[in-house]
Each structure stands twice: as structure tokens, then as C-alpha cells.
Design an enzyme around this catalytic site. Structure first.
Site, PDB file in Angstrom:
ATOM      1  N   LYS A 275     -19.311  41.248  -7.280  1.00 25.31           N
ATOM      2  CA  LYS A 275     -18.084  40.455  -7.149  1.00 25.31           C
ATOM      3  C   LYS A 275     -17.916  39.568  -8.371  1.00 25.31           C
ATOM      4  O   LYS A 275     -18.894  38.997  -8.860  1.00 25.31           O
ATOM      5  CB  LYS A 275     -18.141  39.576  -5.893  1.00 25.31           C
TER       6      LYS A 275
ATOM      7  N   SER B  10     -10.875  33.958   1.278  1.00 25.06           N
ATOM      8  CA  SER B  10     -11.049  33.289  -0.017  1.00 25.06           C
ATOM      9  C   SER B  10     -10.194  33.981  -1.072  1.00 25.06           C
ATOM     10  O   SER B  10      -9.612  33.316  -1.931  1.00 25.06           O
ATOM     11  CB  SER B  10     -12.517  33.338  -0.443  1.00 25.06           C
TER      12      SER B  10
ATOM     13  N   HIS C 142     -13.655  29.418   7.389  1.00 27.25           N
ATOM     14  CA  HIS C 142     -15.124  29.309   7.321  1.00 27.25           C
ATOM     15  C   HIS C 142     -15.585  28.016   8.003  1.00 27.25           C
ATOM     16  O   HIS C 142     -16.542  28.015   8.777  1.00 27.25           O
ATOM     17  CB  HIS C 142     -15.608  29.235   5.865  1.00 27.25           C
TER      18      HIS C 142
HETATM   19  O1  PNS Z   1     -18.554  36.491   2.237  1.00 29.63           O
HETATM   20  P1  PNS Z   1     -19.017  37.901   2.124  1.00 29.63           P
HETATM   21  O2  PNS Z   1     -18.860  38.392   0.703  1.00 29.63           O
HETATM   22  O3  PNS Z   1     -18.360  38.802   3.119  1.00 29.63           O
HETATM   23  O4  PNS Z   1     -20.589  37.909   2.470  1.00 29.63           O
HETATM   24  C1  PNS Z   1     -21.352  39.093   2.388  1.00 29.63           C
HETATM   25  C2  PNS Z   1     -22.857  38.799   2.494  1.00 29.63           C
HETATM   26  C3  PNS Z   1     -23.268  37.758   1.473  1.00 29.63           C
HETATM   27  C4  PNS Z   1     -23.178  38.296   3.869  1.00 29.63           C
HETATM   28  C5  PNS Z   1     -23.613  40.145   2.238  1.00 29.63           C
HETATM   29  O5  PNS Z   1     -23.146  40.747   1.076  1.00 29.63           O
HETATM   30  C6  PNS Z   1     -25.119  39.960   2.154  1.00 29.63           C
HETATM   31  O6  PNS Z   1     -25.781  39.783   3.144  1.00 29.63           O
HETATM   32  N1  PNS Z   1     -25.660  40.010   0.915  1.00 29.63           N
HETATM   33  C7  PNS Z   1     -27.068  39.837   0.641  1.00 29.63           C
HETATM   34  C8  PNS Z   1     -27.732  41.164   0.226  1.00 29.63           C
HETATM   35  C9  PNS Z   1     -28.090  41.977   1.446  1.00 29.63           C
HETATM   36  O7  PNS Z   1     -28.875  41.576   2.287  1.00 29.63           O
HETATM   37  N2  PNS Z   1     -27.488  43.173   1.536  1.00 29.63           N
HETATM   38  C10 PNS Z   1     -27.648  44.058   2.663  1.00 29.63           C
HETATM   39  C11 PNS Z   1     -26.786  43.601   3.839  1.00 29.63           C
HETATM   40  S1  PNS Z   1     -26.631  44.889   4.941  1.00 29.63           S
END
Ligand code: PNS
Length: 161
Positions: free
Chosen positions: A42, A129, A18
Site C-alpha cells: 500500500k 480511509s 474506526h
Molecule cells: O486496514 P486494513 O488495510 O484492512 O488492515 C489489514 C491488516 C493490517 C489487518 C492485514 O493486512 C494484516 O493483518 N497484515 C499483517 C500481515 C499478515 O498477518 N498477513 C496475513 C493475514 S491473513
């Protein structure tokens, strides 16, 4: 015009993979906002305050990097921050499908916002992670894989070496 990129994720905890993406993004954009989500699906090891703190400590040398927390839709957060770019790291082919789905949905929600992908450095390509949490839990060495400040936090949380 100030160019702001948002690098979203759960960062549970931040890894050197990251950090590499954050630093390379900071070399391209005027400002980078590392946006820490709370994914209700999660089971996080660290609470969000701890995750934000660990990223703040690891990026404290960079004035152009800001760390923030967000709830709700990423697209709404991006608009609120007046940022036009989402940055995501891509490791192996296995990341592609989920990233393609997210980028496509975000494009559908707001066609003005672009998602760009940065290839993870080869030496971090296997890193995540979740694998850090697992190796720590089982007493394996994670030296060089996470920022130095994360190691005592992991030790405290799960007793890893
Ligand atoms: O580190 P990660 O878990 O891969 O990150 C995923 C993340 C946080 C980028 C994604 O789950 C996200 O954007 N969540 C916010 C809610 C949202 O906008 N959902 C629709 C995305 S298509």
C-alpha cells in the site's frame, strides 16, 4: 484473567468508523490494542508514526486503549501480546470476502486465536480511509467523518478543506 483484543489495520488515516469500533470494543474487553500495520503493497499517505499519533490523540480519553505498531504476521504479534482476539469492523457485503479470507488464514495459522466482527454503525457504512483521502484531496468537506485532530493533519498533508 485480563481479556485483551487487538484491532489491527492500516488507519491511513483513522476515521470515525474506526473510532466507533475501537470504543465499542473497549466496552467489551479489559484492554484494546490498536495495532497499526505497514503494508508494503500500500502507498500510505501518512507514515506510520503519524498514523499512530493520530490514533493516540483520538483515543487519549481511554486508559484501556493502547496504540502500537507491528510488522510481520498479525498472528505472531497477537501471541507476543498474549491477546486471544482479533477485532475487525464489517461494513457492507463487499468487505466480507476479504475478511473471510483473512480470518480463515489466521485461524489456520493459529486455531486458538479468534477473529470477531463488529458491524459498522449505519452512519459510517460508506466510510473508508481511502474515500477520506480522495475527498480531502479534491477539497470536499470531511467534517464529522474523521476525529477532529485528523482534519488539520490532512489539510497539511494534501491541502484538503
Ligand atoms: O486496514 P486494513 O488495510 O484492512 O488492515 C489489514 C491488516 C493490517 C489487518 C492485514 O493486512 C494484516 O493483518 N497484515 C499483517 C500481515 C499478515 O498477518 N498477513 C496475513 C493475514 S491473513
Amino acid at each position: 484473567m485480563r481479556r485483551v483484543a487487538v484491532y489491527p489495520g492500516s488507519f491511513d488515516p483513522i476515521t470515525n468508523g474506526h473510532l466507533d469500533i475501537i470504543e465499542r470494543t473497549a466496552n467489551i474487553f479489559d484492554n484494546v490494542i490498536v495495532a497499526v500495520s505497514n503494508n508494503p503493497n500500500k502507498d500510505h499517505l501518512f507514515n506510520r508514526k503519524e498514523r499512530v499519533e493520530m490514533i493516540e490523540e483520538a483515543t487519549s480519553d481511554y486508559e484501556s486503549i493502547e496504540v502500537d505498531a507491528f510488522d510481520g504476521l498479525l498472528i505472531d504479534y497477537i501471541k507476543q501480546q498474549e491477546a486471544g482476539i482479533i477485532v475487525r469492523g464489517l461494513r457492507a457485503v463487499s468487505d466480507f470476502e476479504a475478511e473471510f479470507q483473512m480470518a480463515s488464514m489466521n485461524k489456520k495459522l493459529d486455531s486458538d486465536i479468534e477473529t470477531i466482527f463488529m458491524m459498522t454503525k449505519n452512519k459510517y457504512v460508506y466510510l473508508s480511509s481511502s474515500i477520506i483521502r480522495e475527498v480531502s484531496e479534491l477539497g470536499g468537506c470531511i467534517e464529522g467523518l474523521v476525529p477532529e485532530n485528523v482534519i488539520p493533519r490532512l489539510r497539511e498533508e494534501i491541502g484538503g478543506e
